[in-house]
Design a protein around this motif. Structure first.
Motif, mmCIF file in Angstrom:
data_model
loop_
_atom_site.group_PDB
_atom_site.id
_atom_site.type_symbol
_atom_site.label_atom_id
_atom_site.label_comp_id
_atom_site.label_asym_id
_atom_site.label_seq_id
_atom_site.Cartn_x
_atom_site.Cartn_y
_atom_site.Cartn_z
ATOM 1 N N ASP A 290 0.834 -1.209 0.000
ATOM 2 C CA ASP A 290 0.000 0.000 0.000
ATOM 3 C C ASP A 290 0.865 1.254 0.000
ATOM 4 O OD1 ASP A 290 -2.299 -1.489 -0.003
ATOM 5 O OD2 ASP A 290 -2.578 -1.417 2.184
ATOM 6 N N ALA A 291 1.967 1.234 0.767
ATOM 7 C CA ALA A 291 2.857 2.388 0.819
ATOM 8 C C ALA A 291 3.512 2.642 -0.543
ATOM 9 C CB ALA A 291 3.931 2.170 1.890
ATOM 10 N N LEU A 292 3.934 1.577 -1.206
ATOM 11 C CA LEU A 292 4.534 1.732 -2.524
ATOM 12 C C LEU A 292 3.519 2.231 -3.547
ATOM 13 C CD1 LEU A 292 6.829 -1.425 -2.750
ATOM 14 C CD2 LEU A 292 7.534 0.958 -2.502
ATOM 15 N N LEU A 293 2.297 1.779 -3.423
ATOM 16 C CA LEU A 293 1.242 2.260 -4.313
ATOM 17 C C LEU A 293 1.023 3.758 -4.140
ATOM 18 C CD1 LEU A 293 -1.448 -0.577 -4.089
ATOM 19 C CD2 LEU A 293 -0.199 0.144 -6.118
ATOM 20 N N ARG A 294 1.052 4.224 -2.909
ATOM 21 C CA ARG A 294 0.873 5.654 -2.652
ATOM 22 C C ARG A 294 2.033 6.447 -3.236
ATOM 23 N NH1 ARG A 294 -0.983 3.688 2.386
ATOM 24 N NH2 ARG A 294 1.059 4.082 3.345
ATOM 25 N N ARG A 295 3.248 5.910 -3.122
ATOM 26 C CA ARG A 295 4.409 6.607 -3.671
ATOM 27 C C ARG A 295 4.327 6.671 -5.198
ATOM 28 N NH1 ARG A 295 8.530 7.685 -0.250
ATOM 29 N NH2 ARG A 295 8.530 6.686 1.807
ATOM 30 N N LEU A 296 3.931 5.569 -5.807
ATOM 31 C CA LEU A 296 3.799 5.561 -7.263
ATOM 32 C C LEU A 296 2.720 6.530 -7.722
ATOM 33 C CD1 LEU A 296 4.063 1.744 -8.119
ATOM 34 C CD2 LEU A 296 5.661 3.537 -8.803
ATOM 35 N N SER A 297 1.603 6.570 -6.996
ATOM 36 C CA SER A 297 0.505 7.447 -7.393
ATOM 37 C C SER A 297 0.851 8.920 -7.210
ATOM 38 C CB SER A 297 -0.754 7.108 -6.586
ATOM 39 O OG SER A 297 -0.535 7.320 -5.204
ATOM 40 N N SER A 298 1.831 9.211 -6.345
ATOM 41 C CA SER A 298 2.250 10.601 -6.164
ATOM 42 C C SER A 298 3.149 11.065 -7.302
ATOM 43 C CB SER A 298 2.985 10.757 -4.820
ATOM 44 O OG SER A 298 4.226 10.057 -4.844
ATOM 45 N N THR A 299 3.690 10.114 -8.060
ATOM 46 C CA THR A 299 4.588 10.452 -9.171
ATOM 47 C C THR A 299 3.937 10.208 -10.524
ATOM 48 O OG1 THR A 299 6.485 9.816 -7.804
ATOM 49 C CG2 THR A 299 6.868 10.011 -10.178
ATOM 50 N N PHE A 300 3.174 9.111 -10.636
ATOM 51 C CA PHE A 300 2.531 8.753 -11.897
ATOM 52 C C PHE A 300 1.021 8.692 -11.718
ATOM 53 C CE2 PHE A 300 6.537 6.260 -11.584
ATOM 54 C CZ PHE A 300 7.273 6.973 -12.519
ATOM 55 N N LYS A 301 0.324 8.870 -12.800
ATOM 56 C CA LYS A 301 -1.118 8.704 -12.777
ATOM 57 C C LYS A 301 -1.406 7.222 -12.986
ATOM 58 C CE LYS A 301 -5.394 10.389 -14.855
ATOM 59 N NZ LYS A 301 -5.983 11.252 -15.925
ATOM 60 N N ILE A 302 -1.852 6.546 -11.944
ATOM 61 C CA ILE A 302 -2.053 5.106 -12.021
ATOM 62 C C ILE A 302 -3.476 4.739 -11.594
ATOM 63 C CG2 ILE A 302 0.381 4.638 -11.547
ATOM 64 C CD1 ILE A 302 -0.452 3.817 -8.726
ATOM 65 N N ARG A 303 -3.841 3.529 -11.922
ATOM 66 C CA ARG A 303 -5.143 2.995 -11.523
ATOM 67 C C ARG A 303 -4.926 1.597 -10.978
ATOM 68 N NH1 ARG A 303 -9.460 0.616 -14.703
ATOM 69 N NH2 ARG A 303 -8.214 1.029 -16.571
ATOM 70 N N ASP A 304 -5.305 1.371 -9.738
ATOM 71 C CA ASP A 304 -5.148 0.066 -9.101
ATOM 72 C C ASP A 304 -6.303 -0.832 -9.535
ATOM 73 O OD1 ASP A 304 -4.761 -2.113 -7.533
ATOM 74 O OD2 ASP A 304 -4.913 -1.068 -5.613
ATOM 75 N N LEU A 305 -5.995 -1.928 -10.200
ATOM 76 C CA LEU A 305 -7.019 -2.845 -10.682
ATOM 77 C C LEU A 305 -7.285 -3.991 -9.711
ATOM 78 C CD1 LEU A 305 -5.960 -3.082 -14.437
ATOM 79 C CD2 LEU A 305 -7.633 -1.565 -13.375
ATOM 80 N N GLY A 306 -6.622 -3.968 -8.569
ATOM 81 C CA GLY A 306 -6.839 -5.023 -7.586
ATOM 82 C C GLY A 306 -6.155 -6.318 -7.979
ATOM 83 N N THR A 307 -6.618 -7.416 -7.406
ATOM 84 C CA THR A 307 -6.029 -8.721 -7.702
ATOM 85 C C THR A 307 -6.217 -9.057 -9.176
ATOM 86 O OG1 THR A 307 -6.515 -9.472 -5.458
ATOM 87 C CG2 THR A 307 -6.042 -11.169 -7.106
ATOM 88 N N PRO A 308 -5.137 -9.388 -9.884
ATOM 89 C CA PRO A 308 -5.251 -9.632 -11.330
ATOM 90 C C PRO A 308 -5.947 -10.946 -11.640
ATOM 91 C CG PRO A 308 -3.035 -10.150 -10.579
ATOM 92 C CD PRO A 308 -3.754 -9.535 -9.404
ATOM 93 N N ASN A 309 -6.703 -10.949 -12.740
ATOM 94 C CA ASN A 309 -7.301 -12.200 -13.214
ATOM 95 C C ASN A 309 -6.983 -12.468 -14.678
ATOM 96 O OD1 ASN A 309 -9.122 -10.436 -14.599
ATOM 97 N ND2 ASN A 309 -10.423 -10.401 -12.785
ATOM 98 N N PHE A 310 -6.438 -11.453 -15.377
ATOM 99 C CA PHE A 310 -6.055 -11.632 -16.770
ATOM 100 C C PHE A 310 -4.933 -10.639 -17.078
ATOM 101 C CE2 PHE A 310 -6.430 -11.183 -21.386
ATOM 102 C CZ PHE A 310 -6.531 -12.508 -21.775
ATOM 103 N N PHE A 311 -3.786 -11.167 -17.523
ATOM 104 C CA PHE A 311 -2.624 -10.303 -17.757
ATOM 105 C C PHE A 311 -1.831 -10.857 -18.929
ATOM 106 C CE2 PHE A 311 1.741 -8.783 -16.829
ATOM 107 C CZ PHE A 311 1.487 -7.424 -16.711
ATOM 108 N N LEU A 312 -1.764 -10.083 -20.020
ATOM 109 C CA LEU A 312 -0.996 -10.466 -21.202
ATOM 110 C C LEU A 312 -1.376 -11.860 -21.720
ATOM 111 C CD1 LEU A 312 2.528 -9.136 -20.175
ATOM 112 C CD2 LEU A 312 0.727 -7.967 -21.422
ATOM 113 N N GLY A 313 -2.660 -12.137 -21.772
ATOM 114 C CA GLY A 313 -3.115 -13.407 -22.299
ATOM 115 C C GLY A 313 -3.100 -14.553 -21.316
ATOM 116 N N ILE A 314 -2.645 -14.293 -20.086
ATOM 117 C CA ILE A 314 -2.582 -15.330 -19.054
ATOM 118 C C ILE A 314 -3.668 -15.071 -18.024
ATOM 119 C CG2 ILE A 314 -1.158 -16.400 -17.282
ATOM 120 C CD1 ILE A 314 1.298 -15.556 -18.834
#
Length: 234
Positions: A84-108
């Motif tokens: 959570d702390a790393l997510l906050r740091r990333l969001s302070s630098t980049f515009k990001i969207r947290d998609l939660g637990t992944p269920n589909f990523f690059l065809g997997i």
């Protein structure tokens, strides 16, 4: 023990700057991004020596891994507070969207199971069979014949581009079906001039794919960090 997986989707190119930084400073394992990205100096990640898309962050006894692909990231770690702390740091630098637990990523596709994850590519396999015109083919129990050797054949396959595309697509499928590695490597040896015999071999592999649509790769927690290797001495 990994207890949390978070998928992030970035909508700007900022993550590319991180990857560029690691490539430029491979000799320095602890890369700090404050000079280029504005990330606080306390956020230090180490780039993998074998994969420029993989990053590692440690704090005390906790660990977080980040896998970057263009503007998509998968974050995995054993401490939800640290994540959570790393997510906050990333969001302070980049515009990001947290998609939660992944269920589909690059065809997997990723399915949470008891004590781990099940990775499978059923959708990708279906698309592959459709591209080959074999959606309704009969499933085959093995990807290659152990009694029928490849014989010299001068009759070239009339659609080598199709052969190359399908062989390449099968290569990506070995991520969750590692038992295809050997036969796909064999198919690659004939890319320069595939014959009708080689096309028949590729179709057999696709028949095996048809019969393994529900197969996947199970990733589970291990109590041991020992590495076990197996080899065929023959």
């Amino acid at each position: 023990m990994v207890d949390l997986v978070v998928a992030i989707h970035t909508v700007v190119k900022g993550v590319s700057a991180i990857a560029d930084k690691v490539v430029a400073e491979e000799e320095h394992p602890a890369v700090r991004y404050a000079d280029r990205t504005g990330t606080p100096p306390s956020t230090a990640t180490s780039g993998s020596k074998t994969d420029v898309s993989l990053f590692h962050y440690s704090a005390s006894t906790s660990h977080v891994f980040l896998l970057v692909y263009v503007d998509d990231i998968i974050m995995m770690g054993d401490n939800s507070t640290l994540i959570d702390a790393l997510l906050r740091r990333l969001s302070s630098t980049f515009k990001i969207r947290d998609l939660g637990t992944p269920n589909f990523f690059l065809g997997i596709e990723m399915l949470p199971v008891k004590e781990g994850l099940l990775l499978f590519q059923r959708r990708y396999m279906g698309d592959l069979l459709t591209r080959a015109g074999m959606s309704d083919c009969k499933p085959i129990a093995t990807p290659a014949s152990i009694t029928h050797a490849v014989v010299p054949n001068v009759e070239l396959f009339d659609n080598p581009t199709q052969y190359k595309r399908l062989a390449g697509a099968l290569q990506y499928l070995t991520i969750t079906l590692p038992d295809l590695s050997y036969v796909v490597n064999r198919l690659y040896q004939f890319l320069h001039a595939p014959t009708t015999e080689h096309w028949g071999l590729l179709k057999r592999v696709l028949g095996y794919v048809k019969g393994t649509l529900d197969y996947g790769l199970r990733l589970s927690v291990s109590a041991s960090c020992d590495i076990h290797a197996f080899s065929d001495t023959d």
